[in-house]
Motif scaffolding. Structure first.
Motif, mmCIF file in Angstrom:
data_model
loop_
_atom_site.group_PDB
_atom_site.id
_atom_site.type_symbol
_atom_site.label_atom_id
_atom_site.label_comp_id
_atom_site.label_asym_id
_atom_site.label_seq_id
_atom_site.Cartn_x
_atom_site.Cartn_y
_atom_site.Cartn_z
ATOM 1 N N GLN A 264 -64.390 -69.314 68.699
ATOM 2 C CA GLN A 264 -65.609 -69.054 67.932
ATOM 3 C C GLN A 264 -66.456 -67.908 68.456
ATOM 4 O O GLN A 264 -67.279 -67.376 67.721
ATOM 5 N N THR A 265 -66.297 -67.524 69.698
ATOM 6 C CA THR A 265 -67.223 -66.554 70.268
ATOM 7 C C THR A 265 -66.980 -65.153 69.717
ATOM 8 O O THR A 265 -65.863 -64.789 69.352
ATOM 9 N N ALA A 266 -68.055 -64.375 69.685
ATOM 10 C CA ALA A 266 -67.964 -62.957 69.334
ATOM 11 C C ALA A 266 -68.122 -62.090 70.581
ATOM 12 O O ALA A 266 -68.137 -60.865 70.493
ATOM 13 N N SER A 267 -68.238 -62.736 71.727
ATOM 14 C CA SER A 267 -68.459 -62.023 72.986
ATOM 15 C C SER A 267 -67.150 -61.907 73.760
ATOM 16 O O SER A 267 -66.483 -62.910 74.022
ATOM 17 N N GLU A 268 -66.798 -60.684 74.148
ATOM 18 C CA GLU A 268 -65.601 -60.490 74.955
ATOM 19 C C GLU A 268 -65.749 -61.117 76.338
ATOM 20 O O GLU A 268 -64.776 -61.584 76.924
ATOM 21 N N ARG A 269 -66.986 -61.119 76.874
ATOM 22 C CA ARG A 269 -67.197 -61.699 78.201
ATOM 23 C C ARG A 269 -66.980 -63.213 78.184
ATOM 24 O O ARG A 269 -66.368 -63.772 79.098
ATOM 25 N N VAL A 270 -67.475 -63.876 77.154
ATOM 26 C CA VAL A 270 -67.265 -65.323 77.042
ATOM 27 C C VAL A 270 -65.783 -65.614 76.847
ATOM 28 O O VAL A 270 -65.219 -66.527 77.466
ATOM 29 N N GLU A 271 -65.141 -64.838 75.995
ATOM 30 C CA GLU A 271 -63.710 -65.041 75.764
ATOM 31 C C GLU A 271 -62.916 -64.842 77.052
ATOM 32 O O GLU A 271 -62.055 -65.655 77.397
ATOM 33 N N GLY A 272 -63.224 -63.774 77.776
ATOM 34 C CA GLY A 272 -62.513 -63.518 79.028
ATOM 35 C C GLY A 272 -62.729 -64.616 80.051
ATOM 36 O O GLY A 272 -61.791 -65.026 80.741
ATOM 37 N N ALA A 273 -63.969 -65.112 80.144
ATOM 38 C CA ALA A 273 -64.248 -66.203 81.084
ATOM 39 C C ALA A 273 -63.526 -67.479 80.669
ATOM 40 O O ALA A 273 -63.028 -68.232 81.517
ATOM 41 N N GLY A 274 -63.452 -67.734 79.364
ATOM 42 C CA GLY A 274 -62.744 -68.918 78.887
ATOM 43 C C GLY A 274 -61.254 -68.861 79.176
ATOM 44 O O GLY A 274 -60.646 -69.854 79.605
ATOM 45 N N LEU A 275 -60.657 -67.690 78.958
ATOM 46 C CA LEU A 275 -59.225 -67.541 79.233
ATOM 47 C C LEU A 275 -58.933 -67.669 80.722
ATOM 48 O O LEU A 275 -57.936 -68.276 81.123
ATOM 49 N N ALA A 276 -59.805 -67.097 81.554
ATOM 50 C CA ALA A 276 -59.624 -67.223 83.004
ATOM 51 C C ALA A 276 -59.723 -68.681 83.439
ATOM 52 O O ALA A 276 -58.986 -69.146 84.328
ATOM 53 N N ALA A 277 -60.651 -69.424 82.824
ATOM 54 C CA ALA A 277 -60.797 -70.847 83.156
ATOM 55 C C ALA A 277 -59.555 -71.630 82.763
ATOM 56 O O ALA A 277 -59.107 -72.520 83.495
ATOM 57 N N LEU A 278 -58.978 -71.298 81.599
ATOM 58 C CA LEU A 278 -57.761 -72.003 81.171
ATOM 59 C C LEU A 278 -56.606 -71.697 82.126
ATOM 60 O O LEU A 278 -55.825 -72.591 82.475
ATOM 61 N N THR A 279 -56.477 -70.456 82.552
ATOM 62 C CA THR A 279 -55.434 -70.112 83.525
ATOM 63 C C THR A 279 -55.619 -70.911 84.819
ATOM 64 O O THR A 279 -54.655 -71.452 85.378
ATOM 65 N N ALA A 280 -56.852 -70.978 85.303
ATOM 66 C CA ALA A 280 -57.117 -71.723 86.534
ATOM 67 C C ALA A 280 -56.849 -73.213 86.347
ATOM 68 O O ALA A 280 -56.325 -73.884 87.252
ATOM 69 N N LEU A 281 -57.201 -73.746 85.178
ATOM 70 C CA LEU A 281 -56.968 -75.167 84.895
ATOM 71 C C LEU A 281 -55.472 -75.473 84.884
ATOM 72 O O LEU A 281 -55.010 -76.448 85.500
ATOM 73 N N THR A 282 -54.698 -74.620 84.223
ATOM 74 C CA THR A 282 -53.249 -74.816 84.172
ATOM 75 C C THR A 282 -52.632 -74.654 85.556
ATOM 76 O O THR A 282 -51.710 -75.380 85.943
ATOM 77 N N SER A 283 -53.141 -73.693 86.326
ATOM 78 C CA SER A 283 -52.637 -73.492 87.686
ATOM 79 C C SER A 283 -52.891 -74.712 88.555
ATOM 80 O O SER A 283 -52.040 -75.107 89.361
ATOM 81 N N CYS A 284 -54.057 -75.322 88.408
ATOM 82 C CA CYS A 284 -54.379 -76.523 89.179
ATOM 83 C C CYS A 284 -53.407 -77.650 88.854
ATOM 84 O O CYS A 284 -52.911 -78.333 89.756
ATOM 85 N N LEU A 285 -53.118 -77.825 87.571
ATOM 86 C CA LEU A 285 -52.180 -78.871 87.183
ATOM 87 C C LEU A 285 -50.766 -78.547 87.656
ATOM 88 O O LEU A 285 -49.979 -79.453 87.924
ATOM 89 N N SER A 286 -50.447 -77.263 87.750
ATOM 90 C CA SER A 286 -49.106 -76.867 88.194
ATOM 91 C C SER A 286 -48.866 -77.203 89.660
ATOM 92 O O SER A 286 -47.713 -77.306 90.096
ATOM 93 N N ARG A 287 -49.941 -77.336 90.421
ATOM 94 C CA ARG A 287 -49.793 -77.638 91.850
ATOM 95 C C ARG A 287 -49.544 -79.107 92.123
ATOM 96 O O ARG A 287 -49.308 -79.504 93.277
ATOM 97 N N ALA A 288 -49.608 -79.929 91.092
ATOM 98 C CA ALA A 288 -49.430 -81.366 91.278
ATOM 99 C C ALA A 288 -48.000 -81.672 91.732
ATOM 100 O O ALA A 288 -47.031 -81.085 91.245
ATOM 101 N N ILE A 289 -47.885 -82.586 92.704
ATOM 102 C CA ILE A 289 -46.579 -83.009 93.209
ATOM 103 C C ILE A 289 -46.112 -84.191 92.374
ATOM 104 O O ILE A 289 -46.789 -85.233 92.278
ATOM 105 N N LEU A 290 -44.949 -84.028 91.741
ATOM 106 C CA LEU A 290 -44.435 -85.069 90.852
ATOM 107 C C LEU A 290 -43.716 -86.157 91.641
ATOM 108 O O LEU A 290 -43.053 -85.891 92.635
ATOM 109 N N SER A 291 -43.867 -87.376 91.173
ATOM 110 C CA SER A 291 -43.127 -88.509 91.740
ATOM 111 C C SER A 291 -42.466 -89.254 90.595
ATOM 112 O O SER A 291 -42.775 -89.037 89.420
#
Length: 846
Positions: A264-291
């Motif tokens: 929904q945003t029209a701001s490139e800064r908000v969009e960029g911050a949102g995409l960076a947050a999603l990358t960090a969120l996915t990276s955090c989940l990728s570090r999980a050790i599976l059992s």
């Protein structure tokens, strides 16, 4: 000596006594015995209960004792710390500096004595005392200090005990930071300083996750853009320290908020911050050790992301295609596992979409999206491991592409839409008509770019690179139906293939043996033919690749047939009508001349014979000037003479900017150019008199050219040299401010701004004339001129008061108009300037 003061009935007298004692301890603490330290600690602890004016000096003494003794007497650390928190009560709003000193001293006490046995269980008590001290703080100076202390408490492993939530609450109440520093703030504390200091605290420990993540989700609902950006950036910072178990409860809310902001945003800064947050969120989940008995949180999360975004990729004519693609690429870039999961679903689907679509616009969009995913997957795999996974993943990509015949389709579009066989009609079934030429060009460019993106394996490179070369061959042969942009795209794609295949010996040999010789042949053909169409772009790209980016940048490698090369470059720079081509040729020629060995200049064209309207004259003058070569004098004398020419003078005046400025390519030390130190100062010293004489004798309609040259010369000099030369040049600079040429005005103002901070006597003597010209420029039609003139006036408000007070009323009247300027930036500078002029002469005004 101290007794009368220390026992006085007057608080201020006692304060002076304690102050003196603390200063003495700071100087001679090394000579104190342990028993003397015990006595002083007891004294200072007792003084903490005294009048508040004494407390700062007590804290200074305690700080000196703690700093000077690595091992305090037994029990003293606990005693001092408890005294600080229990016996010192100050109104925060009235004594902010005291609170900062209290916090700092108590923290230092604790850290210095942390390993003392009696302090092992005191961590939670310290946190509680710190929270009480910080609660309600508003002074930004103290907040920066308090955030730093809180950050140290977290990162040095202190026991937060049951006060973790209290520490979070006392710091998070400032989130997101809303602070505007006052004008001329002497402390230099900015909003960014506070934001980063607070973010370090909030992101410091996973124990804050249960409190912080709901707060971030709440703040993302705000209508304030800065709050959204701060929240997303804070989330990104947190995710580097959190584990997947800290996120489990909040994943759905976080994804919903991030998706909403990107959609929904029209701001490139908000969009960029949102995409960076999603990358960090996915990276955090990728570090999980599976059992064996645990859920794969990454797979579950990416399933939701794919479900919400993938279907939009099947609608290439709708606006949600690109936001969805960006979200999926952000998740894809987080880790090797994430890239494999996302790419395995998305890339085959995009290939199917490409082959099922018939409209050029749809295919163009799909190619761009596909290229973005391939680029993301390759970058992710290359950055994460030693190469084995990279090869595996790229092989999978190639298999997906080949399985769906995309590579064949791209070859087909390059050949028949029609880059290689330019006379071919548009093929039926592509959905385009011959009249839709711009759409055809767009699709061909995307095909070329996509072909480069998938050319990662030697077998693919051997198929794709000859296709691109064939297109360039037909261009030089005169085939029609192509655009300049398409030829540029082909050249860039070849360079991209070479860049991404640098680690492949097989591909490197293929380029060395086949591609590079063929490109050099095509470049030479283009230069000799002198055509005026699309291959100018190819000639430019090849010249930049093998000329500017290689030949003139060599430091010790002998260039074969350099004389012939220089003849061709000289001819091209003089005769070509294509601006980028003749500019690049002139730079390359000047670079070779700059590195030419001494004694080998006899074969050069006489410098005075060069046409004055081509860039070769200026570029060669700069190449010679950088190395102090005597031939530079003949060229620069010619340039000075041309300043008086009514037609060529303005262009030559602008050319002095090139002579004095740093070169981005070729003629700089990074490209191994021969650059002597202080060449600007030497040039100015040798030629300023010529410039002044020429200005005095010039016709009125050509004086502006001399002023242009002067401004470019002066602005390139160090400030110290400017101050030295200003008396001789001041009359010309004042004249330049009255020149109608706005480039001259702006250059002159740029020269004056640094000089006005420390005005020389010669400038003070011309104060009234300078103010008159600056006030006139505040009404200039050019915004940058208005801003710079106001900055100069603002700087002049700091001149000696007895010099500027007589001008105060006049300046204030004139500055009233810029306060209503239509541009916000102008109004902002005008407010600052007028405020400082208004305060002149007032008690304590400056």
């Amino acid at each position: 000596m101290y007794s009368p003061s220390l026992t006085s009935n007057t608080p201020h007298t006692r304060a002076r006594g304690v102050q003196l004692l603390s200063l003495v301890i700071q100087q001679c603490y090394g000579d104190l015995s342990e028993s003397e330290v015990e006595v002083l600690i007891a004294f200072y602890e007792n003084r903490l209960k005294d009048h508040y004016v004494i407390i700062p000096f007590v804290l200074q003494g305690l700080k000196a004792l703690v700093s000077g003794f690595s091992l305090l007497p037994a029990g003293s650390a606990v005693s001092m710390l408890r005294s600080l928190f229990q016996d010192t009560h100050v109104q925060v709003s009235l004594h902010c500096p005291f609170v900062a000193l209290l916090i700092y001293t108590s923290f230092e006490l604790f850290t210095c004595s942390f390993y003392s046995p009696e302090l092992k269980g005191l961590g939670a008590d310290f946190v509680f005392g710190f929270v009480q001290s910080m609660d309600g703080e508003r002074d930004p100076r103290n907040l920066v200090l308090a955030f730093q202390i809180a950050n140290n408490i977290i990162h040095r492993g202190y026991d937060l005990g049951k006060f973790a939530e209290e520490l979070f609450e006392v710091t998070s109440c400032y989130f997101p930071v809303d602070f505007s520093p006052p004008p001329n703030d002497p402390h230099g504390i900015t909003q960014e300083t506070l934001i980063l200091s607070l973010r370090a605290v909030l992101a410091g420990t996973p124990r804050f996750a249960e409190f912080l993540l709901p707060l971030i989700i709440e703040k993302l609902d705000s209508d304030i853009q800065s709050a959204k950006i701060d929240s997303l950036q804070t989330l990104t910072a947190c995710l580097s320290t959190y584990e997947h178990k800290d996120l489990a409860e909040f994943l759905s809310g976080l994804w919903t908020s991030i998706r909403r902001e990107v959609f929904q945003t029209a701001s490139e800064r908000v969009e960029g911050a949102g995409l960076a947050a999603l990358t960090a969120l996915t990276s955090c989940l990728s570090r999980a050790i599976l059992s064996s008995d645990s859920e794969d949180s990454l797979n579950a999360f990416l399933d939701v992301v794919l479900k919400d975004c993938q279907h939009h990729l099947c609608e290439p004519d709708l606006k949600l295609v690109w936001p969805s693609a960006k979200l999926l690429q952000a998740a894809c870039s987080a880790s090797y596992r994430a890239s494999h999961i996302v790419a395995a679903v998305v890339i085959p689907g995009l290939v199917e979409q490409y082959n099922s679509r018939t409209q050029c616009a749809h295919r163009r969009t799909i190619l761009e999206v596909l290229q973005g995913f391939i680029h993301t997957v390759k970058n992710t795999s290359q950055s994460e491991d030693d190469g084995e996974s990279t090869t595996t993943l790229i092989t999978l990509i190639n298999s997906w592409i080949q399985d769906h015949v995309l590579l064949t389709s791209i070859h087909f579009h390059i050949k028949y839409l029609p880059l290689c066989c330019a006379s071919e009609p548009m093929v039926q079934g592509d959905g385009c008509t011959p009249s839709n030429e711009s759409s055809q060009h767009a699709v061909r460019q995307r095909c070329v770019s996509a072909l480069a993106a998938v050319s990662t394996q030697p077998s693919v490179v051997r198929e794709s690179a000859p296709v691109l070369l064939e297109g360039l061959s037909n261009v030089t042969a005169g085939s029609g139906g192509f655009s300049v942009d398409e030829v540029v795209a082909v050249c860039f794609s070849l360079q991209r293939i070479a860049d991404q295949a640098l680690d492949s010996e097989e591909t490197g040999r293929f380029f060395h043996d086949i591609i590079i010789p063929r490109l050099l042949t095509l470049a030479l053909q283009a230069a000799l033919q002198g055509k005026q169409k699309g291959f100018f772009a190819m000639k430019l790209q090849n010249m930049r690749l093998f000329g500017i980016d290689c030949i003139p940048n060599l430091s010790s490698v002998e260039v074969p047939q350099v004389e012939r090369l220089m003849e061709q470059l000289e001819e091209l720079s003089i005769t070509s009508g294509h601006v980028p081509s003749y500019t690049s040729a002139a730079k390359c020629y000047a670079g070779l001349v700059n590195k030419r060995p001494a004694g080998q200049f006899s074969g050069l064209t006489p410098v005075c014979d060069y046409p004055v309207n081509c860039p070769l004259c200026l570029q060669l003058a700069k190449g010679l000037l950088l190395r102090y070569h005597p031939l530079s004098t003949a060229l620069t004398d010619k340039l000075f003479a041309l300043l008086g020419d009514p037609e060529l003078g303005p262009m030559v005046g602008d050319g002095f900017s090139l002579l004095m400025s740093d070169s981005a390519d070729v003629l700089n030390r990074g490209c191994h150019a021969d650059v002597r130190i202080m060449y600007r100062q030497r040039f100015f010293t040798e030629n300023s008199a010529k410039l002044l004489q020429g200005f005095d004798s010039a016709a009125p309609d050509t004086k502006s050219s001399y002023l242009k040259a002067l401004c470019h010369l002066v602005s390139s000099l160090p400030k110290e040299v400017q101050l030295t030369e200003l008396p001789a040049l001041l009359s010309l600079l004042l004249e330049a401010l009255s020149c109608p040429d706005q480039v001259v005005q702006l250059s002159t103002l740029s020269c004056l701004v640094p000089v006005l901070t420390e005005p020389p006597p010669a400038l003070i003597q011309q104060l009234e004339a300078l103010v008159s010209r600056l006030l006139a420029l505040t009404c200039s039609p050019t915004m940058t001129v208005r801003i710079e003139s106001l900055r100069c006036l603002h700087a002049m408000s700091r001149f000696p008061e007895h010099e500027v007070i007589p001008l105060r009323a006049r300046v204030l009247r004139a500055l009233a108009k810029p306060l209503d300027d239509r541009k916000r930036l102008v109004r902002s500078v005008a407010v600052q300037a007028r405020a400082d002029w208004f305060l002149l002469g007032s008690p304590g005004g400056r």
